[in-house]
Write a protein that holds these residues in place. Structure first.
Motif, short mmCIF file in Angstrom:
data_model
loop_
_atom_site.label_atom_id
_atom_site.label_comp_id
_atom_site.label_asym_id
_atom_site.label_seq_id
_atom_site.Cartn_x
_atom_site.Cartn_y
_atom_site.Cartn_z
N ASN A 142 0.86 -1.18 0.00
CA ASN A 142 0.00 0.00 0.00
C ASN A 142 0.89 1.23 0.00
OD1 ASN A 142 -1.63 2.26 1.01
ND2 ASN A 142 -3.22 0.72 1.34
N GLU A 143 0.91 1.95 -1.13
CA GLU A 143 1.79 3.12 -1.24
C GLU A 143 1.33 4.27 -0.36
OE1 GLU A 143 3.93 3.78 -5.23
OE2 GLU A 143 1.96 2.97 -5.81
N ASP A 144 0.01 4.44 -0.22
CA ASP A 144 -0.50 5.54 0.60
C ASP A 144 -0.05 5.40 2.05
OD1 ASP A 144 -1.72 6.66 -1.57
OD2 ASP A 144 -3.66 5.67 -1.20
N LYS A 145 -0.12 4.17 2.56
CA LYS A 145 0.23 3.93 3.96
C LYS A 145 1.67 3.48 4.14
CE LYS A 145 -4.59 2.71 4.80
NZ LYS A 145 -5.56 1.62 5.04
N GLN A 146 2.34 3.22 3.01
CA GLN A 146 3.75 2.80 3.04
C GLN A 146 3.96 1.55 3.90
OE1 GLN A 146 6.76 4.33 1.35
NE2 GLN A 146 4.91 4.62 0.11
N ILE A 147 3.11 0.55 3.66
CA ILE A 147 3.21 -0.72 4.38
C ILE A 147 3.07 -1.87 3.38
CG2 ILE A 147 2.33 0.15 6.57
CD1 ILE A 147 -0.38 -1.16 5.83
N PHE A 148 3.55 -3.06 3.79
CA PHE A 148 3.32 -4.27 3.03
C PHE A 148 2.58 -5.25 3.92
CE2 PHE A 148 7.09 -5.45 5.39
CZ PHE A 148 6.93 -6.81 5.65
N TYR A 149 1.86 -6.20 3.30
CA TYR A 149 1.16 -7.23 4.06
C TYR A 149 0.91 -8.42 3.16
CZ TYR A 149 -2.21 -9.57 7.09
OH TYR A 149 -2.84 -10.48 7.89
#
Length: 631
Positions: A52-59
């Protein structure tokens, strides 16, 4: 450990787009709001890894790893946090010097021994792969079905039938005679000279949990019965046979992702299983399983499946191992390979897919005991049948749980044809079993495809379908990463509340304005930690909190939980968001408390404790009134 200023961490993080960094390793494709690709942490054919680029996280929706770009680097490269930040900083072109002065300094003797063993391992691997003298060893491992990738992965080598070659090689590497003596690689003659301990053997490096070679085990190629089939390094400053488990370094990340440990009898079983897609296999050194090794497994994992050979010796060894594991913190089970085969043979005859499927047919220790007792028993012979029933019920009598006992009674009845009620009655006649405490710290024994994950309706965004019309496969994995335990209403409400709090300062301020004790479950603890973290930050209505700094402070498992919360698709927050979710949480906590009191009341009635019954009844009445007022 080196410390990095928080503002420096923010500078590095803000300079890097997580999608660009991960895109170096994972091919990402836009699907909806997120980018998806094949997860780099486990084998899969359908993309379940999201960024998720907006939140700068991976999952990852399959193995449930998640976090910031720093967590990705920590997991992928097996680095501590400061070194992960340094790697991202280097990628961004931001200068960063780590102050390593406070770090623990390794004993120079230990460090030197590790260097020598690494030199030796590389040399022996070279001899196996690239020299004429190693051809005998190469022929053997290829005959056993090992691929070139596997040989490289495990660092397998060859010690030729030359007692002077290794001494000559290490001498040229400036290794002293005393250092050679301490390495365990040599045997000293009466005149003080050294000759190689390992000759004409395929060499398996023995690595610690960090992947550092600390010893070797050599498999002889001679047919001479007087020569030991396997020869291990002696005890040294860095190698203890009773502490080490073969392949633990490779099994650890698989187990962290939810796979069980598979305990095999030998190195070849572990390696064959690895080639067949089962990477969480381990083996003890030779003929013993020690308490120290069990404690290591307990510390790193939750499940252990004993997968020894299917012949008589292997099954007896399984029984002894399960007996030793009684009282372990691990969820212990066993698997049986039909036809008396060992795992390596089973894979060669049936293939990886059937091997993976076989490992799903696990038996509890009691179920395995009933199976073992029934082997070779003629159930048409009444005398043998009654003897079996007596022995089987003695095993079932050790089980405390009533439901488990009833299941085993049914199995005995079906296996023998005896009436189930008669078997139940006979079990009731047995005296109460009292487990004997384990006294030995060390015990030994002598050696003689799942369905895809169900994402449920909890608000998480499942991975999108593949665009490739020919890719209709389901990821094959013997040990699929276990999904987080299903959340009840309380957990779902807490997760939603945490998601809102991390992304909306107004929700965080509203929750912090109503102090309360948070539940000790995962999301309750994370909410409490976020409130503590954000109390030191100036929050204002309308702003988005900097949850990245909070995320980076969490453990791997907690970072994954936070990433899962941030991946929820939720409506925008409004003035009623915090109060309504807090009301649900309060109500569910009251219900849980009521259930606890009901359980205590039942126990009090069972023992005739009238005073406790009266006190609990008043508590129950008051809690019921509170619950009604919460509606």
């Amino acid at each position: 450990m080196a410390r990095i200023a928080p503002d420096k961490i923010d500078e590095i993080k803000n300079a890097v787009n997580i999608a660009d960094y991960i895109g170096q390793t994972v091919q990402l494709k836009k699907q909806g709001q997120n980018l998806f690709g094949l997860c780099p942490f486990h084998d899969e054919n359908t993309p379940s890894f999201s960024v998720n680029e907006d939140k700068q996280i991976f999952y990852c929706f399959s193995c449930h790893r998640g976090g910031s770009v720093f967590k990705f680097v920590q997991e992928l490269d097996k680095l501590p946090f400061p070194q992960a930040v340094k790697k991202v900083a280097d990628y961004a072109g931001i200068p960063l010097e780590l102050d390593d002065a406070p770090q623990h300094r390794e004993d120079p003797v230990v460090k030197r021994q590790k260097e020598i063993l690494k030199l030796t391992g590389d040399f022996m691997h070279h001899l196996l792969m690239n020299t004429e003298s190693g051809q005998a060893g190469l022929d053997y491992v290829q005959k056993r079905g090992m691929t070139e990738a596997t040989l490289k992965q495990f660092g397998i080598g060859y010690a030729p039938d030359d007692r002077e070659l290794l001494h000559t090689f290490l001498s040229k590497q400036n290794v002293s005679e005393d250092e050679m003596r301490a390495s365990g690689l040599f045997v000293e003659r009466d005149d003080g000279s050294l000759h190689a301990r390992f000759t004409n053997r395929v060499m398996f490096p023995l690595r610690d949990s960090l992947g550092i070679t600390v010893g070797f085990s050599g498999r002889t190629l001679t047919t001479d019965k007087r020569v030991a089939k396997y020869l291990n390094s002696p005890e040294t400053k860095i190698f203890s046979k009773g502490d080490l488990l073969f392949n633990l370094d490779e099994a650890r990340p698989e187990v962290r992702a939810g796979a069980p440990f598979y305990l095999f009898e030998g190195f070849m079983d572990v390696i064959s299983a690895y080639q067949a897609g089962v990477k969480s296999g381990v083996a003890s050194m030779g003929t013993s399983l020690t308490r120290s090794q069990v404690q290591t497994l307990e510390r790193l994992g939750k499940q252990l499946v004993v997968a020894y050979d299917g012949d008589d010796a292997g099954q007896h060894a399984t029984t002894r191992a399960l007996d030793m594991l009684q009282g372990s913190q691990l969820d212990v089970s066993a698997v049986v390979f039909p036809g008396g085969k060992d795992p390596d043979e089973f894979i060669k005859q049936n293939g990886a897919e059937q091997f993976q499927a076989q490992l799903q047919h696990v038996l509890t220790p009691t179920a395995f005991a009933l199976h073992e007792l029934s082997r070779g028993v003629d159930m048409s012979n009444d005398h043998d049948k009654f003897a079996y029933i007596d022995q089987a019920l003695a095993e079932v009598n050790k089980v405390q749980d009533a439901l488990e006992r009833s299941v085993y009674v049914k199995q005995i009845a079906e296996r023998t044809g005896a009436p189930e009620d008669a078997v139940t009655a006979k079990l009731a006649e047995l005296p109460t079993y009292h487990a004997q405490p384990q006294q030995d710290n060390t015990a030994t024994y002598d050696e003689p495809a799942p369905a895809p994950a169900d994402y449920g309706d909890d608000g998480l965004v499942p991975p999108p379908p593949t665009d490739d019309p020919f890719d209709q496969t389901v990821p094959v994995s013997v040990a699929p990463a276990a999904a987080p335990a299903p959340l009840g209403r309380l957990g779902v409400a807490e997760r939603e509340l945490l998601s809102y709090m991390l992304q909306d300062a107004e929700v965080t301020l509203a929750v912090s304005a109503t102090p309360r004790d948070w539940a000790t479950d995962d999301y309750g603890q994370l909410i409490a930690r976020w409130l503590d973290f954000s109390s030191g930050v100036q929050l204002e209505v309308g702003m988005t909190p900097n949850y990245q700094g909070f995320l980076d402070q969490q453990t791997e498992s907690d970072a994954a939980l936070i990433s899962a919360a941030l991946n929820l698709l939720l409506p925008p927050a409004d003035d009623s968001t915090a109060p309504s979710l807090l009301q649900v949480i309060n109500r569910e906590e009251l219900r849980a408390h009521l259930q606890d009191i009901k359980s205590q009341l039942r126990d009090a009635r069972q023992v005739g404790d009238v005073a406790t019954q009266n006190r609990l009844s008043v508590d129950y009445f008051n809690l019921m009134r509170q619950l009604q007022s919460e509606r």
